[in-house]
Design an enzyme around this catalytic site. Structure first.
Site, PDB file in Angstrom:
ATOM      1  N   GLY A  74       0.131  10.638  -6.558  1.00 56.89           N
ATOM      2  CA  GLY A  74       1.016  10.444  -7.659  1.00 56.89           C
ATOM      3  C   GLY A  74       0.653   9.166  -8.309  1.00 56.89           C
ATOM      4  N   LYS A  75       0.511   8.216  -7.417  1.00 61.30           N
ATOM      5  CA  LYS A  75       0.268   6.711  -8.394  1.00 61.30           C
ATOM      6  C   LYS A  75      -0.949   6.801  -8.983  1.00 61.30           C
ATOM      7  CE  LYS A  75       2.416   3.676  -4.648  1.00 61.30           C
ATOM      8  NZ  LYS A  75       1.582   2.627  -4.049  1.00 61.30           N
ATOM      9  N   ASP A 117       1.785  -2.652  -5.401  1.00 64.74           N
ATOM     10  CA  ASP A 117       2.727  -2.268  -4.308  1.00 64.74           C
ATOM     11  C   ASP A 117       4.057  -1.991  -4.813  1.00 64.74           C
ATOM     12  OD1 ASP A 117       2.990  -1.878  -1.479  1.00 64.74           O
ATOM     13  OD2 ASP A 117       4.281  -3.737  -1.565  1.00 64.74           O
ATOM     14  N   PHE A 134       6.966  11.871  -7.333  1.00 65.11           N
ATOM     15  CA  PHE A 134       6.604  12.055  -5.738  1.00 65.11           C
ATOM     16  C   PHE A 134       7.772  10.894  -5.280  1.00 65.11           C
ATOM     17  CE2 PHE A 134       5.102   7.644  -5.325  1.00 65.11           C
ATOM     18  CZ  PHE A 134       4.790   7.423  -6.858  1.00 65.11           C
ATOM     19  N   GLY A 135       7.665  10.974  -3.984  1.00 64.61           N
ATOM     20  CA  GLY A 135       8.503   9.778  -3.194  1.00 64.61           C
ATOM     21  C   GLY A 135       9.922  10.174  -3.488  1.00 64.61           C
ATOM     22  N   TYR A 136      10.497   9.122  -3.797  1.00 65.29           N
ATOM     23  CA  TYR A 136      12.204   9.188  -3.983  1.00 65.29           C
ATOM     24  C   TYR A 136      12.429   9.595  -5.377  1.00 65.29           C
ATOM     25  CZ  TYR A 136      12.015   6.228   0.379  1.00 65.29           C
ATOM     26  OH  TYR A 136      11.769   5.685   1.515  1.00 65.29           O
ATOM     27  N   LYS A 176       8.453   9.241 -17.748  1.00 65.04           N
ATOM     28  CA  LYS A 176       8.537   8.459 -16.528  1.00 65.04           C
ATOM     29  C   LYS A 176       7.697   7.215 -16.724  1.00 65.04           C
ATOM     30  CE  LYS A 176       7.386   7.775 -11.634  1.00 65.04           C
ATOM     31  NZ  LYS A 176       7.133   8.446 -10.362  1.00 65.04           N
ATOM     32  N   HIS A 199       9.307   1.460 -13.106  1.00 66.84           N
ATOM     33  CA  HIS A 199       8.713   0.132 -12.576  1.00 66.84           C
ATOM     34  C   HIS A 199       7.268   0.091 -12.743  1.00 66.84           C
ATOM     35  CE1 HIS A 199       8.760   3.344  -9.741  1.00 66.84           C
ATOM     36  NE2 HIS A 199       8.176   2.742  -8.743  1.00 66.84           N
ATOM     37  N   ARG A 200       6.379   1.172 -12.480  1.00 67.37           N
ATOM     38  CA  ARG A 200       5.073   1.218 -12.652  1.00 67.37           C
ATOM     39  C   ARG A 200       4.517   1.180 -14.077  1.00 67.37           C
ATOM     40  NH1 ARG A 200       4.869   4.834  -9.606  1.00 67.37           N
ATOM     41  NH2 ARG A 200       4.805   3.383  -7.766  1.00 67.37           N
TER      42      ARG A 200
HETATM   43  P1  IMP Z   1       3.348   1.633  -1.411  1.00 70.64           P
HETATM   44  O1  IMP Z   1       3.762   1.056  -2.714  1.00 70.64           O
HETATM   45  O2  IMP Z   1       2.167   2.256  -1.165  1.00 70.64           O
HETATM   46  O3  IMP Z   1       3.784   0.739  -0.485  1.00 70.64           O
HETATM   47  O4  IMP Z   1       4.500   2.787  -1.172  1.00 70.64           O
HETATM   48  C1  IMP Z   1       5.837   2.649  -1.562  1.00 70.64           C
HETATM   49  C2  IMP Z   1       6.504   3.636  -1.187  1.00 70.64           C
HETATM   50  O5  IMP Z   1       7.939   3.864  -2.468  1.00 70.64           O
HETATM   51  C3  IMP Z   1       6.160   5.134  -1.828  1.00 70.64           C
HETATM   52  O6  IMP Z   1       5.436   5.835  -0.602  1.00 70.64           O
HETATM   53  C4  IMP Z   1       7.517   6.053  -2.151  1.00 70.64           C
HETATM   54  O7  IMP Z   1       8.011   6.537  -1.027  1.00 70.64           O
HETATM   55  C5  IMP Z   1       8.233   4.863  -2.777  1.00 70.64           C
HETATM   56  N1  IMP Z   1       8.016   4.783  -4.183  1.00 70.64           N
HETATM   57  C6  IMP Z   1       7.296   3.973  -5.055  1.00 70.64           C
HETATM   58  N2  IMP Z   1       7.085   4.114  -6.353  1.00 70.64           N
HETATM   59  C7  IMP Z   1       7.725   5.198  -6.470  1.00 70.64           C
HETATM   60  C8  IMP Z   1       7.959   6.110  -7.587  1.00 70.64           C
HETATM   61  O8  IMP Z   1       7.549   6.066  -8.471  1.00 70.64           O
HETATM   62  N3  IMP Z   1       8.952   7.217  -7.134  1.00 70.64           N
HETATM   63  C9  IMP Z   1       9.256   7.637  -5.954  1.00 70.64           C
HETATM   64  N4  IMP Z   1       8.925   7.064  -4.960  1.00 70.64           N
HETATM   65  C10 IMP Z   1       8.326   5.908  -5.099  1.00 70.64           C
END
Ligand code: IMP
Length: 204
Positions: free
Chosen positions: A11-12, A69, A156-158, A179, A184-185
């Protein structure tokens, strides 16, 4: 010029590639280089974790690398899950759906709105002399609230439970282009672009 992304999260990767698509960069992922590195996220801040991931992949590849991160901070939970957003659920191999369910269960005892923000720090790590690296940091935030029902299929994620009042939609309902404009990203990676352009122009 090649840039390595220090993440295995699909996703990232897709989001960052799209945000940087206007630069004349070849963007690589660890899989493209057969790089298999597990970098423990032992930092006390997003910036420390981004730099740890970026530096490890930069040293292993010799390429300029973007480490990142991110996390979700919920006001009613005093900023949790935050740095632990990925490791929030105390079961092995938890899925995104497990994480969303677990978060909502923690919030049900609290009054709504469940205000929250996403945070992201990216660390642009450049190879320097003697195996050293040089790092610059860029951060971004996105404000909204957690809702108890899932909406939308994107992201993805939340994302399906992160509602953005100004948009009237959850992050999962926005589509990647929107998005990336407000996330944030998106904000953190946009902020890194001037430093990336310097690299491209051979000034860094
Ligand atoms: P990390 O940056 O790999 O430590 O992961 C951070 C976690 O935060 C992810 O696995 C997601 O659960 C959540 N997260 C980070 N960015 C997003 C986003 O853009 N959407 C939804 N969940 C996110």
């Amino acid at each position: 010029m090649r840039l390595l992304l220090a993440t295995n999260n699909r996703g990232k990767m897709a989001e960052i590639k799209a945000i940087l698509s206007d630069l004349d960069l070849e963007i690589l992922t660890p899989a493209d280089l057969q790089l298999e590195l597990e970098v423990p996220e032992v930092g006390n801040t997003y910036a420390e974790n981004a730099a740890l991931k970026g530096a490890a992949f930069c040293r292993a590849s010799g390429l300029p690398t973007l480490g990142d991160d991110s996390g979700l901070e919920v006001e009613a939970l005093d900023g949790a899950p935050g740095l632990y957003s990925n490791r929030f659920v105390p079961i092995p191999h938890a899925t995104d759906a497990d994480r969303r369910k677990y978060l909502i269960e923690r919030l049900l005892a609290h009054p709504r709105p469940w205000k929250a923000r996403f945070c992201c720090t990216v660390a642009l790590v450049r190879p320097a002399d003697n195996g050293q690296v040089r790092v610059s940091y860029h951060e971004g935030f996105c404000y909204g609230e957690i809702i108890p029902e899932e909406r939308g299929e994107g992201g993805f994620g939340y994302d399906p439970i992160f509602y953005i009042p100004e948009e009237g939609r959850t992050m999962a309902e926005l589509g990647m282009e929107v998005k990336n404009r407000i996330s944030h990203r998106g904000r953190a990676v946009q902020a890194a672009k001037p430093a990336l352009v310097e690299i491209l122009q051979g000034r860094a």
